[in-house]
Design a protein around this motif. Structure first.
Motif, PDB file in Angstrom:
ATOM      1  N   LEU B 168       0.856  -1.185   0.000  1.00 18.29           N
ATOM      2  CA  LEU B 168       0.000   0.000   0.000  1.00 18.29           C
ATOM      3  C   LEU B 168       0.898   1.244   0.000  1.00 18.29           C
ATOM      4  CD1 LEU B 168      -2.907   1.131   0.276  1.00 18.29           C
ATOM      5  CD2 LEU B 168      -2.619   1.004   2.740  1.00 18.29           C
ATOM      6  N   ILE B 169       0.829   2.037  -1.069  1.00 19.89           N
ATOM      7  CA  ILE B 169       1.734   3.201  -1.153  1.00 19.89           C
ATOM      8  C   ILE B 169       1.016   4.528  -0.878  1.00 19.89           C
ATOM      9  CG2 ILE B 169       3.376   2.093  -2.729  1.00 19.89           C
ATOM     10  CD1 ILE B 169       2.020   3.904  -4.946  1.00 19.89           C
ATOM     11  N   HIS B 170      -0.313   4.523  -1.005  1.00 17.40           N
ATOM     12  CA  HIS B 170      -1.037   5.774  -0.761  1.00 17.40           C
ATOM     13  C   HIS B 170      -2.516   5.451  -0.498  1.00 17.40           C
ATOM     14  CE1 HIS B 170      -2.069   9.994  -0.915  1.00 17.40           C
ATOM     15  NE2 HIS B 170      -2.916   9.800  -1.902  1.00 17.40           N
ATOM     16  N   ALA B 171      -3.132   6.322   0.280  1.00 15.04           N
ATOM     17  CA  ALA B 171      -4.574   6.177   0.529  1.00 15.04           C
ATOM     18  C   ALA B 171      -5.150   7.573   0.662  1.00 15.04           C
ATOM     19  CB  ALA B 171      -4.813   5.383   1.802  1.00 15.04           C
ATOM     20  N   GLU B 172      -6.401   7.707   0.306  1.00 11.68           N
ATOM     21  CA  GLU B 172      -7.042   9.015   0.475  1.00 11.68           C
ATOM     22  C   GLU B 172      -8.544   8.859   0.663  1.00 11.68           C
ATOM     23  OE1 GLU B 172      -5.670  10.887  -3.076  1.00 11.68           O
ATOM     24  OE2 GLU B 172      -7.203   9.971  -4.332  1.00 11.68           O
ATOM     25  N   THR B 173      -9.072   9.685   1.550  1.00 10.51           N
ATOM     26  CA  THR B 173     -10.523   9.813   1.681  1.00 10.51           C
ATOM     27  C   THR B 173     -10.840  11.285   1.423  1.00 10.51           C
ATOM     28  OG1 THR B 173     -10.374  10.305   4.029  1.00 10.51           O
ATOM     29  CG2 THR B 173     -10.667   7.992   3.447  1.00 10.51           C
ATOM     30  N   MET B 179      -1.280   7.495   5.623  1.00  8.49           N
ATOM     31  CA  MET B 179      -1.537   6.450   6.618  1.00  8.49           C
ATOM     32  C   MET B 179      -2.860   6.655   7.359  1.00  8.49           C
ATOM     33  SD  MET B 179      -0.408   3.719   7.907  1.00  8.49           S
ATOM     34  CE  MET B 179       1.291   3.369   8.203  1.00  8.49           C
ATOM     35  N   GLU B 180      -3.149   7.931   7.685  1.00  2.38           N
ATOM     36  CA  GLU B 180      -4.375   8.239   8.425  1.00  2.38           C
ATOM     37  C   GLU B 180      -5.619   7.766   7.651  1.00  2.38           C
ATOM     38  OE1 GLU B 180      -6.345  12.033  10.776  1.00  2.38           O
ATOM     39  OE2 GLU B 180      -4.875  12.409   9.214  1.00  2.38           O
ATOM     40  N   ALA B 181      -5.586   8.023   6.339  1.00  2.00           N
ATOM     41  CA  ALA B 181      -6.710   7.600   5.505  1.00  2.00           C
ATOM     42  C   ALA B 181      -6.758   6.072   5.422  1.00  2.00           C
ATOM     43  CB  ALA B 181      -6.579   8.199   4.114  1.00  2.00           C
ATOM     44  N   ALA B 182      -5.574   5.446   5.299  1.00  2.00           N
ATOM     45  CA  ALA B 182      -5.520   3.980   5.200  1.00  2.00           C
ATOM     46  C   ALA B 182      -6.119   3.323   6.434  1.00  2.00           C
ATOM     47  CB  ALA B 182      -4.071   3.531   5.012  1.00  2.00           C
ATOM     48  N   GLU B 211       0.988  -5.907   5.709  1.00  2.00           N
ATOM     49  CA  GLU B 211       0.608  -6.793   6.825  1.00  2.00           C
ATOM     50  C   GLU B 211       0.555  -6.007   8.133  1.00  2.00           C
ATOM     51  OE1 GLU B 211       2.778 -10.280   7.747  1.00  2.00           O
ATOM     52  OE2 GLU B 211       1.998 -11.407   6.052  1.00  2.00           O
ATOM     53  N   ASN B 212       1.590  -5.187   8.364  1.00  2.00           N
ATOM     54  CA  ASN B 212       1.658  -4.408   9.612  1.00  2.00           C
ATOM     55  C   ASN B 212       0.563  -3.350   9.669  1.00  2.00           C
ATOM     56  OD1 ASN B 212       3.820  -5.884  10.434  1.00  2.00           O
ATOM     57  ND2 ASN B 212       5.334  -4.466   9.635  1.00  2.00           N
ATOM     58  N   ILE B 213       0.273  -2.752   8.522  1.00  2.00           N
ATOM     59  CA  ILE B 213      -0.803  -1.748   8.482  1.00  2.00           C
ATOM     60  C   ILE B 213      -2.121  -2.406   8.879  1.00  2.00           C
ATOM     61  CG2 ILE B 213      -2.151  -0.207   6.992  1.00  2.00           C
ATOM     62  CD1 ILE B 213       0.392   0.151   5.297  1.00  2.00           C
ATOM     63  N   LEU B 214      -2.355  -3.604   8.336  1.00  2.00           N
ATOM     64  CA  LEU B 214      -3.607  -4.310   8.644  1.00  2.00           C
ATOM     65  C   LEU B 214      -3.707  -4.627  10.125  1.00  2.00           C
ATOM     66  CD1 LEU B 214      -3.738  -6.791   5.617  1.00  2.00           C
ATOM     67  CD2 LEU B 214      -5.158  -4.782   5.971  1.00  2.00           C
ATOM     68  N   LEU B 215      -2.604  -5.117  10.680  1.00  2.00           N
ATOM     69  CA  LEU B 215      -2.629  -5.474  12.101  1.00  2.00           C
ATOM     70  C   LEU B 215      -2.834  -4.241  12.970  1.00  2.00           C
ATOM     71  CD1 LEU B 215       0.206  -8.155  12.227  1.00  2.00           C
ATOM     72  CD2 LEU B 215      -2.256  -8.528  12.317  1.00  2.00           C
ATOM     73  N   GLN B 216      -2.143  -3.147  12.618  1.00  2.00           N
ATOM     74  CA  GLN B 216      -2.270  -1.916  13.404  1.00  2.00           C
ATOM     75  C   GLN B 216      -3.688  -1.354  13.308  1.00  2.00           C
ATOM     76  OE1 GLN B 216       1.128   0.709  13.099  1.00  2.00           O
ATOM     77  NE2 GLN B 216      -0.159   2.464  13.634  1.00  2.00           N
ATOM     78  N   ALA B 217      -4.237  -1.408  12.090  1.00  2.00           N
ATOM     79  CA  ALA B 217      -5.590  -0.878  11.895  1.00  2.00           C
ATOM     80  C   ALA B 217      -6.586  -1.649  12.748  1.00  2.00           C
ATOM     81  CB  ALA B 217      -5.986  -0.960  10.426  1.00  2.00           C
ATOM     82  N   TYR B 218      -6.424  -2.963  12.821  1.00  2.00           N
ATOM     83  CA  TYR B 218      -7.364  -3.762  13.608  1.00  2.00           C
ATOM     84  C   TYR B 218      -7.155  -3.593  15.097  1.00  2.00           C
ATOM     85  CZ  TYR B 218     -10.292  -5.532  10.110  1.00  2.00           C
ATOM     86  OH  TYR B 218     -11.252  -5.589   9.147  1.00  2.00           O
ATOM     87  N   LYS B 219      -5.902  -3.335  15.479  1.00  2.00           N
ATOM     88  CA  LYS B 219      -5.644  -3.072  16.899  1.00  2.00           C
ATOM     89  C   LYS B 219      -6.382  -1.785  17.303  1.00  2.00           C
ATOM     90  CE  LYS B 219      -1.926  -2.399  20.144  1.00  2.00           C
ATOM     91  NZ  LYS B 219      -0.665  -1.699  20.272  1.00  2.00           N
ATOM     92  N   THR B 220      -6.247  -0.761  16.451  1.00  2.00           N
ATOM     93  CA  THR B 220      -6.916   0.510  16.719  1.00  2.00           C
ATOM     94  C   THR B 220      -8.428   0.317  16.763  1.00  2.00           C
ATOM     95  OG1 THR B 220      -5.144   1.564  15.506  1.00  2.00           O
ATOM     96  CG2 THR B 220      -7.075   2.915  15.934  1.00  2.00           C
TER      97      THR B 220
END
Lengths: 123, 365
Positions: B168-173, B179-182, B211-220
């Protein structure tokens, strides 16, 4: 501010509270790091720096007075926290609420701590 | 009889799988339906009621990713399992419990596949939340190391995720980027996913492994859910507390008759909406401000794993006026004292011991 006097203030507090004192730290608000203490608790320093900031921000702009002499939190697990804000510094005291008589704390230990704190800050 | 749709372009593999599973299907009451690509699978989905889809990813015409995206928009409740050669044991262990992981590693372990099918079909009967979760979908894209631009829609919200070679290189809402958007998008539930081949973003605003982004997002997400649970618990307790307001009034009357000159106001208010329940010389603004402080304090202590407030919270001001707050579940008693000579010990004792003598404290626990 005189470091030696801060240490003396900590020693006075230890004497006043005897076995009830669990830990204490005096820290600078900007750095959030302990300058003097006993059984220093860096995590608690960071936490209560944040708590004081939150209270100050909430009170600022309201019609009510900002934090003054101290605030006390009675916590579960028989712990009590006293925070004394003093300009750019704060003094946090963690004690056993079961063994620390509140009268001694409010009327002897905290006033002594505040005056020792003021003295150390004036230098 | 339940129907399981298996989608794969390798006809020999598909036939073997179908024959093997069909034997068990008779015993466990399910039937296998097959498709050679995503387009055939979509036709079947639109004409037959399917209970579970098992799909390969790399196929001609419409591939597995586009099939999953289609399912996410048209058949939100349909569980999907993915057959991939790039499974990750660690992340499977981490998020399996959340019920969001549905993939089978190739080469297929027949017994394992059968177990997963039976488990999924059984889970449906229990009313488990189904469908392909966005996190799982991203995880699989990451494993396959491919490039996509995803447009994710949840109700009125939408956002884009840009994935290059599985990262994942970029995300936007609408309001957030990077990262905040991701973190925001990944934890959305009930999404619709639209896929565009290739990554349409140049540059890089995110530098963390998917993988780490997914884990962190779910922790949050877990932390937020815990806070919500706590708030709901307070809401549930509200009714109980209001029933006991009569007992609280006894205390108010006692203080009023004995310390009227020293106590400026006494307020009993809800910590949920800061509305005053009872008291005298009540001060709405004061309760609003200190209600916020108590709630924020509670959150900060919680976040840091520090013990919760137990009996009281006391502030002494420079002019020696005091504010005492006794949080009691979803309500709090706030007392403004303007005379230091008030017997504080007595007040604390009365509020802590007398209130605990009522049913209040018991009801909170």
């Amino acid at each position: 501010m005189k470091a030696q006097k801060l240490m003396e203030a900590v020693e006075t507090l230890k004497g006043d509270l005897e076995g009830s004192l669990i830990a204490t730290d005096i820290w600078s608000v900007n750095q959030g790091i302990s300058l003097a203490g006993y059984n220093s608790q860096p995590k608690a320093v960071a936490l209560f720096n944040k708590v004081t900031d939150m209270i100050n921000k909430t009170l600022t702009g309201s019609n009510f007075p900002e934090l003054g002499k101290y605030y006390i939190l009675d916590l579960v697990d028989e712990k009590m926290v006293v925070i004394i804000p003093m300009d750019e510094y704060q003094w946090g005291i963690l004690l056993n609420s079961q063994t620390a008589p509140l009268g001694l704390l409010l009327n002897i230990a905290i006033p002594n701590a505040i005056s020792a704190f003021e003295e150390a800050l004036i230098g | 009889m339940k129907k399981v749709l298996i989608v794969d372009d390798e006809k020999m593999f598909l036939r073997t799988l179908c024959e093997g599973l069909s034997i068990h299907g008779k015993n466990y009451d399910f039937k296998i339906v097959t498709a050679n690509n995503g387009r055939q699978a979509i036709d079947i989905l639109n004409s037959t009621e399917i209970d579970l889809v098992i799909t390969d990813l790399r196929m001609p015409e419409i591939d597995g990713f586009k099939l999953i995206a289609y399912i996410s928009s048209k058949f939100k409740d349909l569980p999907v399992m993915v057959m991939t050669a790039y499974g990750s044991y660690n992340i499977e262990m981490e998020i399996r419990d959340k019920g969001i992981l549905h993939y089978i590693e190739k080469p297929i372990d027949f017994e394992d596949l059968l177990k997963k099918i039976l488990s999924e079909l059984k889970a449906e009967r229990r009313g488990r939340v189904k469908g392909m979760n966005l996190a799982t979908f991203l995880q699989i894209i990451g494993m396959e190391k491919i490039s996509y631009t995803l447009t994710v829609t949840r109700g009125k919200d939408f956002g884009n995720l840009y994935i290059k070679d599985g990262e994942l290189i970029h995300a936007e809402t609408k309001n957030k980027k990077g990262m905040e958007a991701a973190m925001d998008i990944i934890t959305w539930d009930g999404v619709t996913i639209d896929l565009i081949d290739n990554c349409n973003f140049k540059g890089n605003t995110i530098n963390m492994a998917l993988e780490n982004i997914l884990l962190q997002a779910y922790k949050t997400k877990d932390e937020l859910e815990n806070r919500k649970k706590k708030l709901n618990k307070r809401k549930n307790e509200k009714q109980i507390n209001l029933v006991d307001s009569e007992k609280i009034n006894e205390i108010i009357n006692f203080i009023n008759s004995n310390y009227n000159s020293s106590i400026k106001s006494l307020n009993i208010f809800s910590l949920l909406d800061k509305k005053i329940i009872t008291g005298w010389n009540i001060n709405n603004e004061l309760c609003g401000i200190y209600g916020d402080i108590v709630n924020n304090l509670d959150n900060i202590l919680d976040e840091c794993g520090f013990p919760d407030i137990d009996k009281y919270f006391l502030i002494r001001f420079r002019n020696d006026h005091l504010i005492y707050i006794f949080p009691l579940g979803d309500i709090a008693c706030l007392i403004q004292i303007n005379d230091i000579n008030v017997p504080l010990g007595f007040i604390i004792e009365m509020f802590t011991s007398k209130l605990s003598n009522t049913n209040l404290k018991k009801d909170y626990q």
